[in-house]
Design a protein around this motif. Structure first.
Motif, PDB file in Angstrom:
ATOM      1  N   SER A 225      -9.865  -0.020  -6.218  1.00 15.40           N
ATOM      2  CA  SER A 225      -9.301   0.895  -7.220  1.00 15.40           C
ATOM      3  C   SER A 225      -7.821   1.171  -6.950  1.00 15.40           C
ATOM      4  O   SER A 225      -7.151   1.791  -7.784  1.00 15.40           O
ATOM      5  N   TRP A 226      -7.329   0.722  -5.803  1.00  8.03           N
ATOM      6  CA  TRP A 226      -5.946   0.977  -5.430  1.00  8.03           C
ATOM      7  C   TRP A 226      -5.038  -0.115  -5.988  1.00  8.03           C
ATOM      8  O   TRP A 226      -5.479  -1.226  -6.273  1.00  8.03           O
ATOM      9  N   SER A 227      -3.760   0.202  -6.097  1.00  9.26           N
ATOM     10  CA  SER A 227      -2.753  -0.793  -6.454  1.00  9.26           C
ATOM     11  C   SER A 227      -2.372  -1.550  -5.182  1.00  9.26           C
ATOM     12  O   SER A 227      -1.543  -1.076  -4.390  1.00  9.26           O
ATOM     13  N   LEU A 228      -2.984  -2.687  -4.980  1.00 11.68           N
ATOM     14  CA  LEU A 228      -2.817  -3.421  -3.724  1.00 11.68           C
ATOM     15  C   LEU A 228      -1.607  -4.344  -3.801  1.00 11.68           C
ATOM     16  O   LEU A 228      -1.489  -5.154  -4.733  1.00 11.68           O
ATOM     17  N   PRO A 229      -0.716  -4.270  -2.837  1.00 14.56           N
ATOM     18  CA  PRO A 229       0.427  -5.198  -2.817  1.00 14.56           C
ATOM     19  C   PRO A 229      -0.063  -6.629  -2.652  1.00 14.56           C
ATOM     20  O   PRO A 229      -0.974  -6.906  -1.888  1.00 14.56           O
ATOM     21  N   GLY A 230       0.557  -7.533  -3.419  1.00  8.25           N
ATOM     22  CA  GLY A 230       0.122  -8.929  -3.391  1.00  8.25           C
ATOM     23  C   GLY A 230      -0.940  -9.231  -4.426  1.00  8.25           C
ATOM     24  O   GLY A 230      -1.220 -10.389  -4.714  1.00  8.25           O
ATOM     25  N   VAL A 231      -1.556  -8.170  -4.991  1.00 10.73           N
ATOM     26  CA  VAL A 231      -2.588  -8.325  -6.025  1.00 10.73           C
ATOM     27  C   VAL A 231      -2.118  -7.717  -7.336  1.00 10.73           C
ATOM     28  O   VAL A 231      -2.161  -8.360  -8.387  1.00 10.73           O
ATOM     29  N   ASP A 232      -1.686  -6.466  -7.283  1.00 15.29           N
ATOM     30  CA  ASP A 232      -1.205  -5.768  -8.471  1.00 15.29           C
ATOM     31  C   ASP A 232       0.247  -6.173  -8.734  1.00 15.29           C
ATOM     32  O   ASP A 232       1.126  -5.912  -7.901  1.00 15.29           O
ATOM     33  N   PRO A 233       0.528  -6.806  -9.873  1.00 16.98           N
ATOM     34  CA  PRO A 233       1.903  -7.259 -10.133  1.00 16.98           C
ATOM     35  C   PRO A 233       2.902  -6.122 -10.278  1.00 16.98           C
ATOM     36  O   PRO A 233       4.115  -6.347 -10.180  1.00 16.98           O
ATOM     37  N   ASP A 234       2.412  -4.902 -10.495  1.00  9.83           N
ATOM     38  CA  ASP A 234       3.329  -3.772 -10.647  1.00  9.83           C
ATOM     39  C   ASP A 234       3.797  -3.208  -9.297  1.00  9.83           C
ATOM     40  O   ASP A 234       4.678  -2.348  -9.262  1.00  9.83           O
ATOM     41  N   VAL A 235       3.187  -3.661  -8.207  1.00  4.34           N
ATOM     42  CA  VAL A 235       3.587  -3.191  -6.880  1.00  4.34           C
ATOM     43  C   VAL A 235       4.742  -4.043  -6.372  1.00  4.34           C
ATOM     44  O   VAL A 235       4.657  -5.276  -6.333  1.00  4.34           O
ATOM     45  N   ASP A 236       5.823  -3.394  -5.988  1.00  2.00           N
ATOM     46  CA  ASP A 236       7.003  -4.082  -5.460  1.00  2.00           C
ATOM     47  C   ASP A 236       6.749  -4.432  -3.992  1.00  2.00           C
ATOM     48  O   ASP A 236       6.889  -3.580  -3.104  1.00  2.00           O
TER      49      ASP A 236
END
Length: 248
Positions: A225-236
Motif C-alpha cells: 500500500s506504500w509508494s515504494l521507490p523503484g515501483v511507484d513512478p511518482d517516487v523520486d
C-alpha cells in the motif's frame, strides 16, 4: 570498532524520568519503543520492558539502539532481559500494515507485546509524541475490528516523551530488544529473497533494495500500500538516494 556510534547526543540515558513516574504513584512502569515504522518491508515491531522503583540502574552500555553497533546490541540483550522485571516484543505484519495502516499496526504490535508480559504495568512511558497504544475512543473505526487485538489486554495510562529513547534508559533498553528481534527476522527473510539485501538494509531503503524493487517488483513481505521507490513512478528515486547519503 567502538560499541557506540559517534553521535553528539550519545550521553548515556538514565532512569531519572522513570523513577520520578514510579515515585508519583506507579508500581510497575512499562517502557516502550518501536522499530520498523519507516521500512519498506517487514513488520513493525514494539519492544517493552517493565521496571519498578526497586529496579537497579540499567546495564552499562544501554543506549538508543540506533547509536549502538549490531554487536553491542546483541551483547546487551541477555543483560536487559535479566535486568527488567519482564520484557516482550510484539509485531504487526506487512499485510496488517497494508490493511489497517501504520498507526493501527503500531497499536496492534504494542498490544501484542503487552499481552506477553508476566507483570502487569500500571503506566506506560512511550517514545514519541503520539499515543498509538491506547485503543481509539470508538472501536471499529478506520478498519480496526476489535478481534484483531489480544483478548484481555488492558492498556494502562500512557505518557509520551519525545526522544525518550535517548534520555530514558528503560526506553532505550526496549528499543534494543525491538531492534535486535526485528533485525533477526529480516536476516531470516533475506535467505528467501537475497536480491533485496535485507541482511544489510533490514528492509529500509538502500540503493541495492531500490534497485531490486525496480527489477523484480515487491515481494510478499513488502508494504504494497506504500509508494515504494523503484515501483511507484511518482517516487523520486534520486531524492530518496540523496536522503540516504545525507543520513550516512
Amino acid at each position: 570498532m567502538s560499541a557506540t556510534r559517534s553521535n553528539p547526543m550519545s550521553k548515556p540515558p538514565s532512569l531519572r524520568v522513570e523513577r520520578a513516574m514510579l515515585r508519583d504513584g506507579l508500581t510497575h512502569l512499562a517502557a516502550c519503543d518501536e522499530v520498523g515504522r519507516g521500512a519498506l518491508c517487514g513488520p513493525v515491531t514494539i519492544g517493552v520492558v517493565v521496571i519498578s522503583e526497586a529496579t537497579r540502574t540499567a546495564p552499562q552500555g544501554v543506549r538508543d539502539s540506533k547509536l549502538l553497533t549490531p554487536e553491542a546490541r546483541l551483547r546487551l540483550v541477555p543483560k536487559i532481559r535479566r535486568w527488567a522485571l519482564c520484557s516482550a516484543v510484539g509485531h504487526a505484519t506487512p499485510a496488517e500494515i497494508d490493511d489497517i495502516g501504520i498507526i493501527a499496526a503500531l497499536r496492534l504490535a504494542g498490544q501484542r507485546a503487552l499481552a506477553q508480559l508476566t507483570v502487569a504495568p500500571d503506566g506506560v512511558l512511550l517514545d514519541g509524541n503520539h499515543d498509538y497504544l491506547s485503543p481509539p475512543q470508538q472501536a471499529g473505526l478506520f478498519g480496526e475490528p476489535e478481534e484483531r487485538y489480544p483478548v484481555g489486554v488492558r492498556v494502562p495510562p500512557v505518557t509520551t516523551m519525545i526522544k525518550a529513547d535517548l534520555k530514558c534508559a528503560a526506553v532505550a533498553a526496549a528499543s534494543i530488544l525491538a531492534k535486535t528481534t526485528r533485525d533477526a527476522l529480516m536476516v531470516e527473510l533475506h535467505d528467501e529473497h537475497p536480491d533485496y539485501c535485507w541482511a544489510e538494509n533490514k528492509g529500509y531503503a538502500s540503493p541495492a533494495h531500490i534497485d531490486a524493487l525496480s527489477r523484480l517488483g515487491p515481494s510478499a513481505h513488502h508494504r504494497r500500500s506504500w509508494s515504494l521507490p523503484g515501483v511507484d513512478p511518482d517516487v523520486d528515486v534520486e531524492a530518496v538516494l540523496a536522503g540516504l547519503e545525507s543520513d550516512a
